[in-house]
Write a protein that holds these residues in place. Structure first.
Motif, short mmCIF file in Angstrom:
data_model
loop_
_atom_site.label_atom_id
_atom_site.label_comp_id
_atom_site.label_asym_id
_atom_site.label_seq_id
_atom_site.Cartn_x
_atom_site.Cartn_y
_atom_site.Cartn_z
N GLY A 117 2.42 -29.59 65.99
CA GLY A 117 2.70 -30.63 66.14
C GLY A 117 1.29 -31.92 65.09
O GLY A 117 1.18 -32.93 65.33
N TYR A 118 -0.01 -30.93 65.65
CA TYR A 118 -0.96 -32.42 65.46
C TYR A 118 -0.90 -32.55 63.56
O TYR A 118 -0.36 -33.32 63.24
CB TYR A 118 -2.34 -31.55 65.83
CG TYR A 118 -3.48 -32.11 65.16
CD1 TYR A 118 -4.51 -32.93 66.82
CD2 TYR A 118 -4.15 -32.55 64.15
CE1 TYR A 118 -5.04 -33.92 65.48
CE2 TYR A 118 -5.00 -33.36 63.75
CZ TYR A 118 -5.96 -33.52 64.64
OH TYR A 118 -7.32 -34.59 64.67
N HIS A 142 0.28 -40.22 71.27
CA HIS A 142 -1.49 -39.27 71.00
C HIS A 142 -2.07 -39.34 69.89
O HIS A 142 -2.47 -39.78 69.28
CB HIS A 142 -0.51 -37.85 71.54
CG HIS A 142 -1.00 -36.70 71.55
ND1 HIS A 142 -1.22 -36.02 69.84
CD2 HIS A 142 -1.60 -36.18 72.31
CE1 HIS A 142 -1.38 -34.90 70.54
NE2 HIS A 142 -1.80 -34.87 72.08
N SER A 144 -3.20 -37.16 68.03
CA SER A 144 -2.79 -36.55 67.09
C SER A 144 -2.22 -38.37 65.53
O SER A 144 -2.26 -37.95 64.79
CB SER A 144 -2.14 -36.13 67.45
OG SER A 144 -0.55 -36.04 67.39
N ASP A 213 7.50 -39.43 68.47
CA ASP A 213 7.14 -38.27 68.78
C ASP A 213 7.76 -37.70 69.89
O ASP A 213 7.11 -38.24 71.07
CB ASP A 213 5.68 -38.33 68.48
CG ASP A 213 5.12 -36.61 68.88
OD1 ASP A 213 5.04 -35.89 69.57
OD2 ASP A 213 3.31 -36.14 68.58
N ALA A 215 7.03 -34.74 71.40
CA ALA A 215 6.47 -33.50 71.90
C ALA A 215 6.95 -33.40 73.70
O ALA A 215 7.42 -31.88 73.77
CB ALA A 215 5.13 -33.97 72.47
N HIS A 216 6.68 -34.17 74.33
CA HIS A 216 7.25 -33.92 75.59
C HIS A 216 8.34 -34.52 76.14
O HIS A 216 9.23 -33.92 77.28
CB HIS A 216 6.05 -34.83 76.78
CG HIS A 216 4.96 -34.28 76.42
ND1 HIS A 216 4.74 -33.59 76.51
CD2 HIS A 216 3.90 -35.14 75.74
CE1 HIS A 216 2.78 -33.88 76.60
NE2 HIS A 216 3.07 -34.43 75.79
N LYS A 247 5.78 -26.21 73.07
CA LYS A 247 5.93 -26.89 74.74
C LYS A 247 6.92 -26.20 75.21
O LYS A 247 7.49 -25.33 75.72
CB LYS A 247 5.10 -28.42 74.43
CG LYS A 247 4.44 -28.32 74.59
CD LYS A 247 3.68 -30.46 73.97
CE LYS A 247 2.30 -30.29 73.89
NZ LYS A 247 2.29 -31.62 73.37
C1 LIG Z 1 0.57 -31.80 72.08
C2 LIG Z 1 0.89 -32.87 71.64
C3 LIG Z 1 0.80 -32.91 70.26
C4 LIG Z 1 0.34 -31.69 69.43
O1 LIG Z 1 1.20 -31.20 69.31
P1 LIG Z 1 0.56 -29.99 68.70
O2 LIG Z 1 1.85 -28.50 68.80
O3 LIG Z 1 0.34 -28.83 70.24
O4 LIG Z 1 -0.14 -29.45 68.10
C5 LIG Z 1 1.50 -33.98 69.72
N1 LIG Z 1 2.45 -34.72 70.26
C6 LIG Z 1 2.12 -35.56 71.34
C7 LIG Z 1 2.74 -36.74 71.55
C8 LIG Z 1 1.62 -34.04 72.29
O5 LIG Z 1 1.74 -34.10 73.30
#
Ligand SMILES: *Cc1c(COP(=O)(O)O)cnc(C)c1O
Length: 405
Positions: A117-118, A142, A144, A213, A215-216, A247
């Protein structure tokens, strides 16, 4: 000279209770995990509330079997970047399946799989945030996204957490030909959600795009686990969506879902996509099984159980926080922050829990703003009700001991 400087910096960190250290996991990511030092004999089983494995898929037998099958078919590594020879059938199948998922929310959707994700965030922000563009970034984004904005040539403007009024003002004043709003959907250290519906209205009014994003949210939010856009019933060509796959999906990597023209541009210009070895095809192959679980009946049941645990935990924590003088963040998601304030106090509380066999991370600056150090409690569908009761009991004990001291 360098070493002296770094030693001084380390001492300063230590004095401010900001030193970070890694623990070694001896067993799979699961609620009960053996953690310790490199010496096998010195690991203890802890009940953990700090992974982002929200659905418990990281250690799911079907996902593990698919990973092994993928390794037997495609080997251990991809051998090269996607544009050279590392792009496999498994990667292509994963992208096709995700494109099917996102068709209802993003017209003409195509998707692109990344190693992390980064890197996906670095790719999107640098490839689209070119000179002349403006990135409008949420302050609690985040790291990233923050780093991607730093590396991009675009101008960067920040708007305060959740402040759609301030963002409206910034957008109205901007003469930039390309306006990109950049936000987390679920904020990673607070668990609360961006007002995405209001952001979309602003994007339409000011002809802006939204880089979101999730991610969560991916896997966890929405009836089918498709994420925040499904949960909020939003659809627009203006969304440039990032979902991560390490995740809730339990494996590794991330993807961007966006209009096909944007994805084609990323394939051809995004340096974090082009100049890196493709993730192991086995990971992509395993993810096909994760996606099937997420979208199916088992995923639905896991999300329902998770929602039940979140309500149970919040009920107990809100009472405890009120008496202890801690602040429980305003979150309905699997991320429940218990804000203690002081770095040392957060560390001490985390250490107290660990002495009782429970692992919860103490999150300190610069990950969170100064003065808001916290326990970041995360729940997983693989937790049981008894696990949550045990956490609440141990927290209540820790509070009682603090009062007695
Ligand atoms: C964990 C996270 C990322 C990074 O994802 P990875 O696959 O772990 O590199 C990006 N954005 C948010 C909001 C995150 O929590």
């Amino acid at each position: 000279m360098l070493l002296e400087q770094l030693k001084l910096a380390a001492e300063e960190r230590h004095a401010r209770a900001l030193t970070r250290r890694r623990r070694i996991a001896h067993t799979a990511c699961a609620p009960h995990q053996a953690v310790g030092e490199a010496d096998e004999a010195r690991a203890e089983s802890l009940l953990t509330f700090c992974s982002n494995d929200y659905l418990g898929l990281a250690n799911h037998p079907d996902v593990i079997a698919a990973f092994a099958e993928g390794a037997h078919r495609y080997g251990a590594g991809s051998g090269a970047s996607h544009l050279v020879s590392g792009h496999s059938l498994a990667h292509a199948q994963l992208e096709t399946e995700l494109a099917r998922w996102f068709a209802p929310y993003i017209p003409h959707a195509r998707t692109l799989y990344f190693c992390t994700g980064y890197m996906a965030n670095m790719a999107v922000l640098t490839a689209l945030g070119t000179a002349g563009a403006t990135l409008f970034c949420e302050t609690l984004n985040h790291a990233s996204l923050i780093d991607g904005a730093r590396l991009a040539r675009a101008d960067v403007q920040r708007y305060p957490h959740g402040a759609t009024g301030a963002l409206d003002t910034l957008l109205a004043a901007s003469t930039s030909p390309l306006k990109l709003i950049v936000t987390d959907s679920v904020f990673s250290m607070d668990g609360d959600m961006a007002p995405l519906k209001a952001l979309l209205a602003l994007a339409e009014r000011h002809d802006a795009w939204i880089i979101v994003d999730d991610a969560h949210g991916f896997g966890v939010l929405g009836e089918s686990g498709h994420g925040v856009l499904e949960a909020l019933g939003l659809a627009s060509e203006r969304f440039i969506y990032i979902g991560t796959l390490g995740k809730a999906a339990g494996v590794a990597g991330a993807f961007v879902a966006a209009h096909e023209t944007i994805i084609e541009h990323l394939v051809n210009t995004a340096r974090p996509y082009i100049y890196t070895t493709a993730a192991p095809p086995a990971a992509a192959h395993a993810l096909l099984t994760s996606l099937a679980i997420i979208e199916g009946e088992e995923g639905r049941q896991r999300r329902a159980h998770l929602a039940h645990l979140i309500a149970l935990l919040r009920g107990g924590l809100s009472q405890l926080a009120a008496t202890a003088g801690w602040v429980l963040g305003d979150s309905d998601t699997a991320i429940q922050p218990l804000i203690v304030g002081d770095n040392g106090a957060a560390l001490a509380l985390s250490a107290m829990l660990e002495a009782d066999g429970i692992r919860v991370g103490a999150i300190r600056p610069p990950t969170v703003p100064e003065g808001t150090a916290r326990l970041r409690i995360t729940l997983s569908a693989s937790h049981s009700e008894a696990d949550v009761h045990r956490l609440l009991g141990v927290l209540a004990d820790a509070f009682a001991r603090r009062e007695a001291a």
